[in-house]
Design an enzyme around this catalytic site. Structure first.
Site, PDB file in Angstrom:
ATOM      1  N   LYS A 180      -6.252  -7.089 -10.348  1.00 38.83           N
ATOM      2  CA  LYS A 180      -7.358  -6.300 -10.515  1.00 38.83           C
ATOM      3  C   LYS A 180      -8.443  -7.127 -11.413  1.00 38.83           C
ATOM      4  O   LYS A 180      -9.901  -6.959 -11.243  1.00 38.83           O
ATOM      5  CB  LYS A 180      -6.991  -5.175 -11.741  1.00 38.83           C
ATOM      6  CG  LYS A 180      -6.745  -3.765 -11.057  1.00 38.83           C
ATOM      7  CD  LYS A 180      -5.340  -3.702 -10.391  1.00 38.83           C
ATOM      8  CE  LYS A 180      -5.456  -3.753  -8.833  1.00 38.83           C
ATOM      9  NZ  LYS A 180      -4.143  -3.703  -8.456  1.00 38.83           N
ATOM     10  N   ALA A 231      -1.176  -3.769   6.409  1.00 37.58           N
ATOM     11  CA  ALA A 231      -2.336  -3.162   5.840  1.00 37.58           C
ATOM     12  C   ALA A 231      -2.207  -2.206   4.748  1.00 37.58           C
ATOM     13  O   ALA A 231      -2.472  -0.850   5.098  1.00 37.58           O
ATOM     14  CB  ALA A 231      -3.419  -2.598   7.013  1.00 37.58           C
ATOM     15  N   VAL A 234       3.924  -8.692  14.756  1.00 40.82           N
ATOM     16  CA  VAL A 234       4.098 -10.070  14.802  1.00 40.82           C
ATOM     17  C   VAL A 234       5.360 -10.716  15.204  1.00 40.82           C
ATOM     18  O   VAL A 234       6.320 -10.036  14.821  1.00 40.82           O
ATOM     19  CB  VAL A 234       3.745 -10.547  13.307  1.00 40.82           C
ATOM     20  CG1 VAL A 234       3.898 -12.192  13.246  1.00 40.82           C
ATOM     21  CG2 VAL A 234       2.344 -10.324  12.765  1.00 40.82           C
ATOM     22  N   ALA A 271       2.592  -9.452   3.687  1.00 40.07           N
ATOM     23  CA  ALA A 271       2.437  -8.307   2.505  1.00 40.07           C
ATOM     24  C   ALA A 271       2.914  -6.973   3.283  1.00 40.07           C
ATOM     25  O   ALA A 271       2.384  -5.862   3.443  1.00 40.07           O
ATOM     26  CB  ALA A 271       1.055  -7.862   2.139  1.00 40.07           C
ATOM     27  N   VAL A 272       4.152  -6.954   3.440  1.00 35.96           N
ATOM     28  CA  VAL A 272       4.875  -6.027   4.317  1.00 35.96           C
ATOM     29  C   VAL A 272       5.849  -4.988   3.360  1.00 35.96           C
ATOM     30  O   VAL A 272       6.818  -4.481   3.861  1.00 35.96           O
ATOM     31  CB  VAL A 272       5.567  -6.613   5.572  1.00 35.96           C
ATOM     32  CG1 VAL A 272       4.678  -7.160   6.664  1.00 35.96           C
ATOM     33  CG2 VAL A 272       6.688  -7.327   4.942  1.00 35.96           C
ATOM     34  N   ASP A 313      11.034   0.046 -10.253  1.00 37.89           N
ATOM     35  CA  ASP A 313      10.824  -0.271  -8.690  1.00 37.89           C
ATOM     36  C   ASP A 313      12.390  -0.496  -8.472  1.00 37.89           C
ATOM     37  O   ASP A 313      12.623  -0.600  -7.011  1.00 37.89           O
ATOM     38  CB  ASP A 313      10.074  -1.753  -8.486  1.00 37.89           C
ATOM     39  CG  ASP A 313       8.674  -1.644  -8.358  1.00 37.89           C
ATOM     40  OD1 ASP A 313       8.285  -0.489  -8.700  1.00 37.89           O
ATOM     41  OD2 ASP A 313       8.152  -2.617  -8.148  1.00 37.89           O
ATOM     42  N   HIS A 346     -22.912  15.851 -17.343  1.00 37.42           N
ATOM     43  CA  HIS A 346     -24.090  15.564 -16.093  1.00 37.42           C
ATOM     44  C   HIS A 346     -24.971  14.427 -16.690  1.00 37.42           C
ATOM     45  O   HIS A 346     -25.346  14.363 -18.022  1.00 37.42           O
ATOM     46  CB  HIS A 346     -25.016  16.596 -15.645  1.00 37.42           C
ATOM     47  CG  HIS A 346     -26.166  16.054 -14.679  1.00 37.42           C
ATOM     48  ND1 HIS A 346     -25.880  16.129 -13.566  1.00 37.42           N
ATOM     49  CD2 HIS A 346     -27.330  15.872 -14.923  1.00 37.42           C
ATOM     50  CE1 HIS A 346     -26.635  15.705 -12.841  1.00 37.42           C
ATOM     51  NE2 HIS A 346     -28.011  15.541 -13.746  1.00 37.42           N
TER      52      HIS A 346
END
Ligand code: FAD
Ligand code: NAD
Length: 475
Positions: A58, A189, A245, A276-277, A319, A451
């Site tokens: 980031k 992607a 690939v 990056a798979v 993870d 607003h």
């Protein structure tokens, strides 16, 4: 005699460190062990996210976007800056210092919450004991009433694309490039491919992304994916879908990537190739023989909905367990587990986990896509609102994309909210809260939005669900 804790957490990433902090807040005696080493050899808490993931990416996304805006958009605002110069070394120095501050913050939070932070490798032994091997190789055994496994994930490598860290690299390497590759190839992607592809594209690389699947961003709402693809193409990201690939070889300081798509076999030559798979759960050296902790066929630690492994008082989060590999998902699991250990209430609502892709325009969503709702067969209604009709987005010169609300026809339940546009990642928080509180679409319609703000796009999209949009044309 071994040291005894109420809770030992192995791993200090965004799953492990919140678990340790909440355990400390719950007045439990807690230690958090981590073995992370940065590329300069220094130790740090914070795991992948703080050191090699969310935060450095980031930081670079922000810097590169500012550069691109200065180059292409400042003139529209009437700001002339003459010759613009890019100082990559300074940009990378800032990235590193943001990371350092954030991981140092974890150490400070440990101290403030009574958590003992331990540098070293943790290995779960049978009987809720943990063998810690320090950086000097010294071993000690700790005992705990509860052990929380939060060992995270590592990048998936491709057999026929041999990683060397210099030419064929992973996302961590790609965050630390010290020069701008003239030609950058990315395999995948997905989120990393698009975020890092955007960074280097903005800084001047010619970027080609090779994606095996024929569909772009299949996990997002179809209309959002279509809009995103259009913007990325305009930005010069060359995304090749259905590209398989078969080989990558380094020769003469470049990488030749062989891939096949519907048109046949091609060779792409790039200066750097980022793989990056996806990421896989990391449990190497974590579990000694006989602990009873089970892994599933993909290597994730098996847990129930409360992150209990089958072994009494051994938990696993983040993870390394099922579910999306997202920092905030791991954080909530950590907090839940620490509260359950303390005998308190704890739960994670897995149906309401936001996703954000930090490209420009940003992409964010929560809940079901229109395609998922349709496949489920529940009658639904949809409202959209374009940022081109948002006064604030216009004032920001960022009037791209739209907000979309998908609601149930029967009881008006908000089923999914999807945004592509400026600050989408911030805007989605409102939708997350609405869905967490089971708000109806009418509840959002009747909520006052300041607003001019970007948040009005969510309000108007909710109004558009019932063809009541004020600032947009109801279709
Ligand atoms: P990790 O962060 O991987 O931490 C695990 C820790 O455990 C590590 O520090 C490791 O050293 C330690 N460890 C492992 N085994 C042992 C052991 N045996 N002994 C001692 N220590 C051990 N997610 C988002 O939500 N938003 C984003 O914007 C985002 N951006 C990302 C960008 C990139 C480039 C990458 C790679 C990932 C990104 N992610 C993002 C994903 C996010 O980083 C992960 O979901 C998150 O870090 C998982 O947290 P964790 O605590 O489970 O594991
Ligand atoms: P991903 O799963 O998002 O994307 C991987 C992509 O690679 C997919 O589109 C997949 O179809 C493609 N792919 C797989 N094998 C391939 C092959 N052999 N050839 C070509 N394409 C192939 O994974 P990622 O981008 O590596 O990210 C890893 C994890 O990190 C994700 O789970 C993500 O949630 C997390 N992350 C999150 C953020 C965020 O929240 N903004 C940012 C970065 C990473």
């Amino acid at each position: 005699m071994s040291e005894v804790y109420d809770v030992i957490v192995i791993g200090s990433g965004p799953a492990g460190y919140p678990a340790a902090i909440r355990a400390g807040q719950n007045k439990l005696k807690v230690a958090c062990i981590d073995e992370w080493k940065n590329t300069d050899g220094s130790f740090a808490f914070g795991g992948t996210c703080l050191n090699a993931g969310c935060i450095p990416s980031k930081a670079l996304l922000e810097s590169s976007e500012l550069y691109q805006r200065a180059k292409d958009e400042f003139a529209v605002h009437g700001i002339k800056i003459g010759a613009l110069e890019l100082d990559l070394a300074a940009m990378q120095k800032r990235r590193a210092s943001v990371v350092k501050v954030m991981s140092g913050g974890v150490a400070a939070l440990f101290k403030a919450n009574g958590v003992t932070g331990i540098q070293g490798h943790g290995r779960l032994l049978p009987g809720n004991r943990v063998l810690v091997t320090g950086p000097d190789g010294a071993e000690k055994t700790l005992e705990a009433k509860h052990v929380v496994l939060a060992s995270g994930s590592v990048p998936v490598r491709l057999k026929n694309v041999p990683h060397d860290g210099k030419y064929i690299v992973d996302s961590w390497n790609a965050l630390e490039f010290d020069s701008i590759p003239a030609r950058l190839g990315v395999i995948g992607a997905g989120v990393i491919g698009l975020e890092l592809g955007s960074v280097w594209r903005r800084l001047g690389s010619e970027v080609t992304v090779l994606e095996a699947l024929p569909q772009f961003l299949p996990m997002t709402d179809g209309a959002i994916a279509k809009e995103a693809q259009r913007h990325f193409k305009k930005q010069g990201l060359d995304i090749k879908l259905g590209a398989k690939v078969s080989a990558a070889t380094v020769a003469g300081g470049a990488v030749d990537v062989v891939y096949t798509d519907a048109q046949g076999e091609h060779t792409l030559t790039v200066d750097k190739l980022v793989v990056a798979v996806g990421r896989r759960p990391f449990t190497e050296g974590l579990l000694a023989e006989g602990t009873g902790v089970r892994l599933d066929e993909r290597g994730f630690i098996e847990v129930d909905e409360h992150c209990r492994t089958g072994v009494p008082n051994v938990w696993a989060i983040g993870d390394v367990v099922r579910g999306p590999m997202l920092a905030h998902k791991g954080k909530e699991e950590g907090v839940m587990v620490a509260d359950l250990i303390a005998g308190q209430f704890g739960e994670v609502n897995y149906k309401v986990i936001p996703s954000v892709i930090y490209t420009a325009p940003e992409i964010a969503w929560v809940g079901q896509t229109e395609e998922q709702v349709k496949a489920g067969g529940r009658p639904y209604k949809v409202g959209t609102f374009p940022f081109s009709a948002s006064g604030r987005a216009r004032a920001m010169e960022a009037a791209q994309g739209f907000a979309k609300v998908v609601s149930a026809k029967d009881d008006d339940e908000v089923l999914g909210v999807h945004v592509i546009g400026p600050m989408a990642g911030e805007l989605i928080a409102e939708a997350v809260l609405a869905m967490e509180y089971s708000a109806s679409t009418e509840d959002i319609q009747r909520t006052i939005h300041a607003h001019p703000t970007l948040s009005e796009a969510i309000h108007e999209a909710a109004l558009a669900v019932d063809k009541k949009a004020i600032d947009g044309i109801n279709r």
